[in-house]
Design a protein around this motif. Structure first.
Motif, short mmCIF file in Angstrom:
data_model
loop_
_atom_site.label_atom_id
_atom_site.label_comp_id
_atom_site.label_asym_id
_atom_site.label_seq_id
_atom_site.Cartn_x
_atom_site.Cartn_y
_atom_site.Cartn_z
N ARG A 1 -8.90 -0.89 4.69
CA ARG A 1 -9.30 -2.29 4.81
C ARG A 1 -10.81 -2.47 4.82
O ARG A 1 -11.33 -3.43 4.25
CB ARG A 1 -8.68 -2.90 6.09
CG ARG A 1 -7.18 -2.97 6.05
CD ARG A 1 -6.63 -3.72 4.84
NE ARG A 1 -6.76 -5.16 4.98
CZ ARG A 1 -6.38 -6.03 4.06
NH1 ARG A 1 -5.86 -5.61 2.92
NH2 ARG A 1 -6.53 -7.31 4.26
N TYR B 1 0.84 -1.20 0.00
CA TYR B 1 0.00 0.00 0.00
C TYR B 1 0.87 1.25 0.00
O TYR B 1 0.53 2.24 -0.63
CB TYR B 1 -0.93 0.02 1.22
CG TYR B 1 -2.09 -0.95 1.17
CD1 TYR B 1 -2.55 -1.47 -0.06
CD2 TYR B 1 -2.74 -1.35 2.33
CE1 TYR B 1 -3.62 -2.36 -0.10
CE2 TYR B 1 -3.82 -2.23 2.29
CZ TYR B 1 -4.24 -2.74 1.07
OH TYR B 1 -5.29 -3.61 1.04
N ARG C 1 -11.97 -1.95 1.25
CA ARG C 1 -11.58 -3.12 0.45
C ARG C 1 -12.50 -4.30 0.75
O ARG C 1 -12.90 -5.03 -0.15
CB ARG C 1 -10.12 -3.51 0.72
CG ARG C 1 -9.10 -2.54 0.18
CD ARG C 1 -8.97 -2.61 -1.34
NE ARG C 1 -8.54 -3.92 -1.80
CZ ARG C 1 -9.11 -4.59 -2.79
NH1 ARG C 1 -10.14 -4.09 -3.44
NH2 ARG C 1 -8.65 -5.76 -3.13
N SER D 1 -12.41 -1.10 -5.29
CA SER D 1 -11.08 -1.31 -5.86
C SER D 1 -10.12 -0.31 -5.21
O SER D 1 -10.54 0.67 -4.60
CB SER D 1 -11.10 -1.07 -7.37
OG SER D 1 -11.26 0.30 -7.64
N LEU D 2 -8.82 -0.54 -5.36
CA LEU D 2 -7.86 0.39 -4.78
C LEU D 2 -8.03 1.78 -5.36
O LEU D 2 -7.86 2.77 -4.65
CB LEU D 2 -6.42 -0.12 -4.99
CG LEU D 2 -5.98 -1.31 -4.13
CD1 LEU D 2 -4.49 -1.53 -4.26
CD2 LEU D 2 -6.34 -1.10 -2.68
#
Lengths: 140, 140
Positions: free
Chosen positions: A57, A26, A60, A65-66
């Motif tokens: 977290r 990350y 997620r 999505s990131l």
DNA sequence: GGTGACCCTATAGTGACTTCAGGCTTATAT
DNA sequence: ATATAAGCCTGAAGTCACTATAGGGTCACC
């Protein structure tokens, strides 16, 4: 030998249910800012980092999505703009989930009827293989 | 300039709803055997290839992994062994789908209750951001 | 002082493709 | 006849979100 009030990467990992490698990932991906280092070059995380990683977290776990998490994070940093941008991302994501649910449900029923058809005989009479085969093959 | 009764990669792609690149990928991955070539080095596919690729695509659409497809394909080639190996793969896959369905359903309800909470105000009062934030932050 | 747990970096691997760079061949339009 | 677009080729790199590996330094405990 950690700085006062700071967390080692292992502690942060344990506190958030994240793998150590994922936290470093990350950081390299720009989602989590690089923390201070101890004199031994160990990462020393603050409670801000803990808060941020918890946010990441949870988002997620909800399947963002990131990139979406990045967007959410960017928005949450600007406390005076409208909430509707956040709402939009969430709604788009919900629509995505609904599409996936629909697909999976269809798939489930197709697959389970395939299984029921299987008479546990030889492959040559196996309905699963047969059903997966193309039209031309099935008409033999 | 294609051989009689054979398909160019583009035709095969169109016939099966696959991208040309994906077909070449399947060949490199060993799922689809290398076809003959025309004198210009173009791939010339037979109806066997069409049948095989259709099988692969249907299995993929049902969510089988390439490894699972590989296994199914191997089994279907041996026409005299028991169907139960096929059944086993299918049942395992069904269990996997059920797990995903369960997770997605939970996720959907969490996310949609998040959206309902959003009052379309400023970020500072945004329930979505707030809910994603960790415990400590939420108590502020 | 040894040993096992923890930390570091850099790099490669995963699955299932997709994209890109660079270069032929074939079909169509003028 | 020629220009150009569409289709084919290879090989390599990129995608996503990590995970794993190699090779090393540091720390806590007995």
């Amino acid at each position: 030998m950690m700085l006062f009030g700071s967390l080692s990467i292992g502690k942060l990992a344990a506190a958030t249910g994240t793998k150590v490698e994922t936290i470093r990932y990350y950081e390299s991906a720009g989602l989590l800012s690089a923390p201070e280092r101890t004199k031994n070059n160990y990462r020393a995380y603050s409670s801000q980092h803990l808060a941020r990683l918890s946010f990441i977290r949870r988002a997620r776990a909800l399947g963002f999505s990131l990139d979406q998490v990045q967007a959410l994070l960017g928005l949450s940093d600007q406390k005076d703009i409208s909430c509707s941008a956040v709402d939009l991302i969430a709604r788009e994501h919900l629509a995505e989930i609904d599409r996936k649910l629909k697909d999976l449900t269809t798939l489930r029923s197709e697959l389970s009827s395939l299984i029921v058809q299987c008479g546990h005989g030889k492959i040559s009479e196996c309905r699963i293989i047969e059903t997966l085969a193309p039209e031309a093959e099935r008409q033999k």
